[in-house]
Enzyme design. Structure first.
Site, PDB file in Angstrom:
ATOM      1  N   ASP A 119       0.867  -1.188   0.000  1.00  0.00           N
ATOM      2  CA  ASP A 119       0.000   0.000   0.000  1.00  0.00           C
ATOM      3  C   ASP A 119       0.898   1.231   0.000  1.00  0.00           C
ATOM      4  O   ASP A 119       1.668   1.437   0.945  1.00  0.00           O
ATOM      5  CB  ASP A 119      -0.889  -0.019   1.254  1.00  0.00           C
ATOM      6  CG  ASP A 119      -2.140   0.831   1.099  1.00  0.00           C
ATOM      7  OD1 ASP A 119      -2.109   1.791   0.306  1.00  0.00           O
ATOM      8  OD2 ASP A 119      -3.134   0.526   1.772  1.00  0.00           O
ATOM      9  N   ASP A 129      -2.788   4.706  -2.771  1.00  0.00           N
ATOM     10  CA  ASP A 129      -3.740   5.427  -1.931  1.00  0.00           C
ATOM     11  C   ASP A 129      -4.068   6.796  -2.548  1.00  0.00           C
ATOM     12  O   ASP A 129      -3.177   7.506  -3.019  1.00  0.00           O
ATOM     13  CB  ASP A 129      -3.114   5.613  -0.541  1.00  0.00           C
ATOM     14  CG  ASP A 129      -4.043   6.266   0.457  1.00  0.00           C
ATOM     15  OD1 ASP A 129      -4.997   5.612   0.883  1.00  0.00           O
ATOM     16  OD2 ASP A 129      -3.795   7.438   0.801  1.00  0.00           O
ATOM     17  N   GLU A 187      -6.731   3.971  -5.742  1.00  0.00           N
ATOM     18  CA  GLU A 187      -7.909   4.408  -4.983  1.00  0.00           C
ATOM     19  C   GLU A 187      -8.355   5.745  -5.564  1.00  0.00           C
ATOM     20  O   GLU A 187      -7.655   6.746  -5.457  1.00  0.00           O
ATOM     21  CB  GLU A 187      -7.570   4.560  -3.502  1.00  0.00           C
ATOM     22  CG  GLU A 187      -8.781   4.980  -2.668  1.00  0.00           C
ATOM     23  CD  GLU A 187      -8.415   5.431  -1.269  1.00  0.00           C
ATOM     24  OE1 GLU A 187      -9.286   5.356  -0.390  1.00  0.00           O
ATOM     25  OE2 GLU A 187      -7.268   5.874  -1.060  1.00  0.00           O
ATOM     26  N   HIS A 201     -10.518  -0.959   4.935  1.00  0.00           N
ATOM     27  CA  HIS A 201     -10.178  -0.336   6.215  1.00  0.00           C
ATOM     28  C   HIS A 201     -10.855   1.019   6.409  1.00  0.00           C
ATOM     29  O   HIS A 201     -10.838   1.559   7.522  1.00  0.00           O
ATOM     30  CB  HIS A 201      -8.666  -0.167   6.310  1.00  0.00           C
ATOM     31  CG  HIS A 201      -8.115   0.749   5.269  1.00  0.00           C
ATOM     32  ND1 HIS A 201      -8.029   0.388   3.940  1.00  0.00           N
ATOM     33  CD2 HIS A 201      -7.646   2.020   5.334  1.00  0.00           C
ATOM     34  CE1 HIS A 201      -7.532   1.396   3.251  1.00  0.00           C
ATOM     35  NE2 HIS A 201      -7.287   2.400   4.070  1.00  0.00           N
ATOM     36  N   ASP A 202     -11.431   1.582   5.338  1.00  0.00           N
ATOM     37  CA  ASP A 202     -12.098   2.885   5.419  1.00  0.00           C
ATOM     38  C   ASP A 202     -13.620   2.783   5.455  1.00  0.00           C
ATOM     39  O   ASP A 202     -14.296   3.810   5.539  1.00  0.00           O
ATOM     40  CB  ASP A 202     -11.714   3.754   4.210  1.00  0.00           C
ATOM     41  CG  ASP A 202     -10.318   4.328   4.323  1.00  0.00           C
ATOM     42  OD1 ASP A 202      -9.836   4.500   5.460  1.00  0.00           O
ATOM     43  OD2 ASP A 202      -9.710   4.616   3.276  1.00  0.00           O
TER      44      ASP A 202
END
Length: 544
Positions: A98, A194, A236, A310-311
């Site tokens: 990530d 990200d 993302e 995770h968000d």
């Protein structure tokens, strides 16, 4: 379409701090992940997307990176990282790192140099202005922080401890590309990028996402780091439309393999208060959004399929039923997702139907987004009451996905022998991996069957490459679609409700491949007189 290895892959996201703690300090770590590789191999996944494990002060749980080429001591060291890559590879599992390339930690050496003086060589690695404009931070408040030493403001789209990198400076791109190539040399299989749609920002024009420099920067990165290598990359991109997504993932453009789009993820958000005041679930709206993305690409793009990360909150608590029908509804959402075209992502705990959590006190939550949004909406604007905000937290907050993994019913759920960094969901005594592995009809084994079906010689090509056709588009409770490839037709049928649904479809079933309520039942069903039980989901082959 040129077939790629990652088209048929299944990705499992590990949030390292909450996965498995081998040291007893309450933080998950790399040796803990290594100890669970057999579990992930048994599930059948091909890739582990590893949320950040780099050196970090953890203001945003590792998404504030202080050194891209060092492992944070709470997770282990580079020897542990190399061991994880090697051990995973022995099980035919790749590691997807990530990368946070929009910003760094304010403790990164580049920023520590940059704030020394206005003429420091690293000053232009970040964005500085004498006067701030009106752009706001995604975490609340202005996106500018005043630095008294050099008497300028620096720009931060997230927390003030996360200053944005200046991608207009070619030296930044060069440093980043060298770092990515170093990780490729370590043997990783790919990267998740990200908030990558923010790196082309034009601050003085008020443009923060999808800026004019974005795609040239990604094409440069591809040429320098990815071209000719057997790597997978996913961006993302919260602001992506299908047209924008093609710019990233059309293979002829040589940018990324695929992107995460979030149109479906924001369907129940309030127009003013967003995730902090959730609206009702609208299945018709969900069907139309997902179907739009399923039919948007014709070899000129690729979908990343996900419900959770995770968000985001747990899907079984968000749009399923985490009470009476927890297992059935979890299996249903798994079936709907893995039946679609794209690369499926499983978030840790999703495969055992872990649920959202409701802590009594705001202080029990750690997420910086919760803290900043509470300050803004409850204390400053007073646009939401404390209770209204807490209801939003229970439904949508990021910490719902971050409670420690529930391995068994022992103390601390088998996650750690120490005090966990974040409180556990109290339901771990009932919902845990050990119980799931002991139950042949568990959610875990349903995921295992879905993954095996996608990889099967008989049906895999239809599930991975088949065309998509939505059925019953205006039905308020049933989600049904067809997948077709080289004469084979598969029907995916799901009752997304707690009430029985009667249907009549003009198709004839050849074979039931998967039934979430009767896993071993391969008997025929009559689609012209069908009663779907609450949260029942089927995958069937259709007769000619």
């Amino acid at each position: 379409m040129n077939k790629q290895w990652w088209h048929s892959a299944v990705v499992y996201q590990v949030y390292p701090r909450s996965f498995c703690d081998s040291s007893g300090d309450g933080n998950g770590d790399l040796p803990g992940i290594i100890s669970k590789l057999d579990y992930l191999e048994k599930l059948g996944v091909d890739l582990i997307w590893l949320s950040p494990v780099y050196l970090s002060p953890m203001k945003d749980n590792g998404y504030d990176i202080a050194d891209y080429q060092a492992i944070d001591p709470r997770f282990g060291n580079m020897d542990d990282m190399r061991q994880l890559i090697a051990q995973a590879k022995q099980r035919n599992i790749g590691i997807m790192m990530d990368l946070v390339l929009n910003h760094t930690s304010d403790q990164h050496r580049w920023f520590e140099q940059a704030k020394q003086s206005r003429d420091n060589p690293y000053r232009d690695y970040y964005i500085w202005r004498d006067q701030r404009n009106s752009i706001g931070s995604i975490f609340g408040g202005p996106a500018w922080q005043y630095d008294s030493n050099t008497q300028q403001h620096y720009f931060h789209l997230f927390a003030d401890a996360q200053p944005d990198l200046n991608w207009e400076n070619p030296a930044v791109a060069e440093e980043i590309q060298q770092m990515i190539s170093w990780w490729v040399d370590q043997g990783v299989a790919g990267f998740r990028l990200d908030v990558i749609d923010l790196i082309g920002k034009q601050i003085d024009q008020g443009i923060t996402e999808n800026g004019p420099r974005l795609h040239p920067l990604l094409q440069e990165m591809h040429q320098a780091c990815f071209k000719g290598k057997k790597l997978v990359t996913v961006g993302e991109t919260w602001g992506a439309t299908p047209e924008i997504a093609k710019l990233y993932s059309d293979p002829r453009r040589e940018e990324l393999s695929m992107v995460f789009q979030f149109e479906h993820a924001a369907l129940d958000w309030h127009p003013e208060h967003g995730k902090w005041q959730v609206q009702g679930f609208d299945l018709i709206a969900l069907k139309h959004v997902l179907s739009k993305w399923q039919t948007a690409f014709d070899g000129d793009g690729w979908n990343a399929l996900f419900w959770n990360n995770h968000d985001l909150p747990r899907i079984v608590s968000r749009w399923g039923d985490d009470g009476q029908y927890r297992e059935a509804s979890a299996k249903l959402f798994a079936t709907l997702l893995h039946g679609m075209q794209g690369t499926p992502y499983i978030y840790q705990g999703e495969e055992i139907a872990m649920t959202n959590v409701q802590f009594d006190q705001l202080d029990d939550y750690h997420d910086i987004e919760i803290k900043n949004s509470y300050q803004e909406k409850v204390l400053e604007q007073k646009s939401l009451s404390h209770q209204q905000f807490m209801q939003g937290v229970y439904k949508s907050a990021r910490d719902n996905a971050r409670t420690p993994m529930q391995w068994d019913d022992s103390e601390n759920a088998g996650f750690s022998c120490g005090q966990p960094w974040l409180k556990l969901n109290p339901n771990y005594a009932q919902i845990n991996v050990a119980a799931a592995l002991d139950n042949p009809n568990s959610v875990y084994y349903h995921y295992q069957r879905l993954i095996a079906l996608r990889k099967s010689k008989e049906y895999g090509d239809t599930l991975v490459y088949g065309s998509y056709q939505l059925l019953l588009p205006e039905h308020k409770q049933v989600f049904a679609y067809l997948r077709q490839y080289q004469g084979q037709r598969l029907l995916v049928l799901a009752n997304v409700s707690a009430q029985q649904q009667r249907l009549s479809l003009d198709y004839q079933v050849d074979k039931v491949l998967l039934d979430n309520l009767q896993p071993e039942d391969e008997s025929k069903i009559d689609l012209t007189q069908l009663n779907l039980a609450p949260y029942q989901a089927l995958i069937c082959t259709l007769a000619d």
